[in-house]
Structures are given as C-alpha cells and as structure tokens.
Design a protein around this motif. Sequence first.
Motif, PDB file in Angstrom:
ATOM      1  N   GLU A  79       1.199 -18.712 -13.183  1.00  0.00           N
ATOM      2  CA  GLU A  79       1.081 -19.832 -12.345  1.00  0.00           C
ATOM      3  C   GLU A  79       2.654 -20.393 -12.754  1.00  0.00           C
ATOM      4  O   GLU A  79       4.186 -20.354 -13.532  1.00  0.00           O
ATOM      5  N   TRP A  80       3.268 -20.714 -11.711  1.00  0.00           N
ATOM      6  CA  TRP A  80       4.400 -21.417 -11.677  1.00  0.00           C
ATOM      7  C   TRP A  80       4.726 -22.982 -10.810  1.00  0.00           C
ATOM      8  O   TRP A  80       3.795 -23.039  -9.795  1.00  0.00           O
ATOM      9  N   ARG A  81       6.192 -23.983 -10.883  1.00  0.00           N
ATOM     10  CA  ARG A  81       6.449 -25.583 -10.768  1.00  0.00           C
ATOM     11  C   ARG A  81       8.030 -25.157 -10.100  1.00  0.00           C
ATOM     12  O   ARG A  81       8.072 -24.978 -10.541  1.00  0.00           O
ATOM     13  N   TRP A  82       8.029 -25.661  -8.963  1.00  0.00           N
ATOM     14  CA  TRP A  82       9.266 -25.811  -8.230  1.00  0.00           C
ATOM     15  C   TRP A  82       9.775 -26.897  -7.408  1.00  0.00           C
ATOM     16  O   TRP A  82       8.481 -27.416  -6.687  1.00  0.00           O
ATOM     17  N   GLN A  83      10.346 -27.718  -7.637  1.00  0.00           N
ATOM     18  CA  GLN A  83      11.151 -28.828  -6.940  1.00  0.00           C
ATOM     19  C   GLN A  83      11.924 -28.534  -5.280  1.00  0.00           C
ATOM     20  O   GLN A  83      12.431 -27.550  -5.971  1.00  0.00           O
ATOM     21  N   ASP A  84      10.976 -28.794  -3.981  1.00  0.00           N
ATOM     22  CA  ASP A  84      11.687 -28.662  -3.003  1.00  0.00           C
ATOM     23  C   ASP A  84      12.328 -29.827  -2.547  1.00  0.00           C
ATOM     24  O   ASP A  84      12.594 -29.778  -3.338  1.00  0.00           O
ATOM     25  N   TRP A 124       7.506 -31.219  -5.698  1.00  0.00           N
ATOM     26  CA  TRP A 124       6.880 -30.544  -6.685  1.00  0.00           C
ATOM     27  C   TRP A 124       5.323 -29.698  -5.900  1.00  0.00           C
ATOM     28  O   TRP A 124       4.809 -30.134  -5.817  1.00  0.00           O
ATOM     29  N   LYS A 125       6.369 -28.730  -6.117  1.00  0.00           N
ATOM     30  CA  LYS A 125       5.272 -27.579  -5.745  1.00  0.00           C
ATOM     31  C   LYS A 125       3.939 -26.316  -6.496  1.00  0.00           C
ATOM     32  O   LYS A 125       5.486 -26.515  -7.787  1.00  0.00           O
ATOM     33  N   ALA A 126       3.727 -26.210  -6.695  1.00  0.00           N
ATOM     34  CA  ALA A 126       2.929 -25.474  -7.468  1.00  0.00           C
ATOM     35  C   ALA A 126       2.449 -23.671  -6.731  1.00  0.00           C
ATOM     36  O   ALA A 126       2.304 -23.843  -5.435  1.00  0.00           O
TER      37      ALA A 126
END
Length: 110
Positions: free
Chosen positions: A70-75, A80-82
């Motif tokens: 799993e990973w998360r990032w900011q658009d 936050w998106k996963a």
Amino acid sequence: MSAYTKVSHSVVRNPRLTSDAKVLLVYLQGLPESAATTKPLGEHALDLGMKPRTYQKAKESLTTCGHLHEWRWQDGQGLWKAGRAWDALDRTSLLPGVPDGSAGAEPSRG
C-alpha cells in the motif's frame, strides 16, 4: 468463469500467514481483476464475513509477508490518495540463489 482457483504452495504452506489472510488472498485471486481493484479491500473482507479486527490482522499478515503493498500520495489539490497492489507470490522470496529472499545476499554460483 472457472469454479476453482489455483493457489501457490508459497501461500498455502507459509506459517506466517494467518488462515484469514490466506482466505482473503485466495478470494482476491479468484476475482476478475476489475472487481478486485475497484472495491476497497475492507469491503471484500466484509463480503467474506470477516469482522473488522480479523480483517486488520489478515491485512497486517499479508503486508508483513510481502503479499500486500500500500502507498499514499497527495494529489495536486492536496488531497490524500491511496493505492494498493496485492500479489499471490512474495516476490522477495524469488531472488535467484537466495533461499530466504534477503536482498543483500550474493546469488549462488552453481
């Protein structure tokens, strides 16, 4: 659609994977790819009748054993998106000549 799902021996015989984690992984493996990726993992667990704590333990087991990533990032708007990817095989255990999958080891010369 087939009536069975093939399961790798590395999943079935892995003593570190809980039985619930194995069931969840095999369930996901048997779904069409579109169905497995569009729905949150927790909803698949609910479909199997898993209670929330059981699901958390299964997810932790899958992550620890290298089957769930799993990973998360900011658009661009700061939200936050996963993302997640699951794999029926623990790819770290497939390094050539390295039985325990340790990345720093030298491959055996045969």
